[in-house]
Design an enzyme around this catalytic site. Structure first.
Site, short mmCIF file in Angstrom:
data_model
loop_
_atom_site.label_atom_id
_atom_site.label_comp_id
_atom_site.label_asym_id
_atom_site.label_seq_id
_atom_site.Cartn_x
_atom_site.Cartn_y
_atom_site.Cartn_z
N HIS A 110 -30.11 -12.72 6.48
CA HIS A 110 -29.74 -14.06 6.03
C HIS A 110 -29.00 -13.95 4.71
CE1 HIS A 110 -30.16 -18.39 5.67
NE2 HIS A 110 -30.51 -18.19 4.41
N PRO A 111 -27.92 -14.62 4.53
CA PRO A 111 -27.24 -15.56 5.42
C PRO A 111 -26.07 -14.89 6.15
CG PRO A 111 -26.39 -15.85 3.20
CD PRO A 111 -27.36 -14.70 3.16
#
Length: 120
Positions: A110-111
């Site tokens: 993430h991200p």
């Protein structure tokens, strides 16, 4: 060793890239039987588009799984930025027989756009 061309990843390098590996939905229905296929699909919005209100859920991910083999993933289709970069890694998972549970159990970075494959 014979080449399995069905497992060769493919990408169309357009402004919004399309990438795929394995079977399409209709091909999977024909090969394995419609009753044996389950399709997981979702529109996605890359996080780096979140600050731009004019960008909608223009992206898409689809996993095609064979229910008779513990939901073995037999096809993956992506419409998103960097689909070509993502699909070549996903092709390895499809080639070695990864299941939907394997994708679910993977913690996505993430991200990134690629993390969407682990949450579909």
């Amino acid at each position: 060793k014979l080449m399995d061309y069905k497992l060769v990843p493919t990408t169309v390098f357009t402004p919004l890239e399309y990438g795929s590996v394995g079977y399409g939905e209709e091909e999977a229905f024909t090969k394995f039987g419609k009753e044996n296929i389950i399709v997981y699909q979702s529109p996605i919005k890359p996080l780096h588009w979140a600050t731009n209100p004019s960008r909608g859920d223009d992206c898409y991910v689809k996993l095609i799984c064979n229910k008779t083999e513990k939901e073995k993933v037999v096809g993956v289709h992506l419409l998103c930025p960097d689909a070509g970069e993502i699909i070549q890694g996903v092709a390895i998972a499809v080639r070695v027989g990864a299941t939907k549970a394997d994708f679910d159990d993977t913690i996505g970075i993430h991200p990134t756009v690629a993390e969407m494959i682990t949450t579909v």
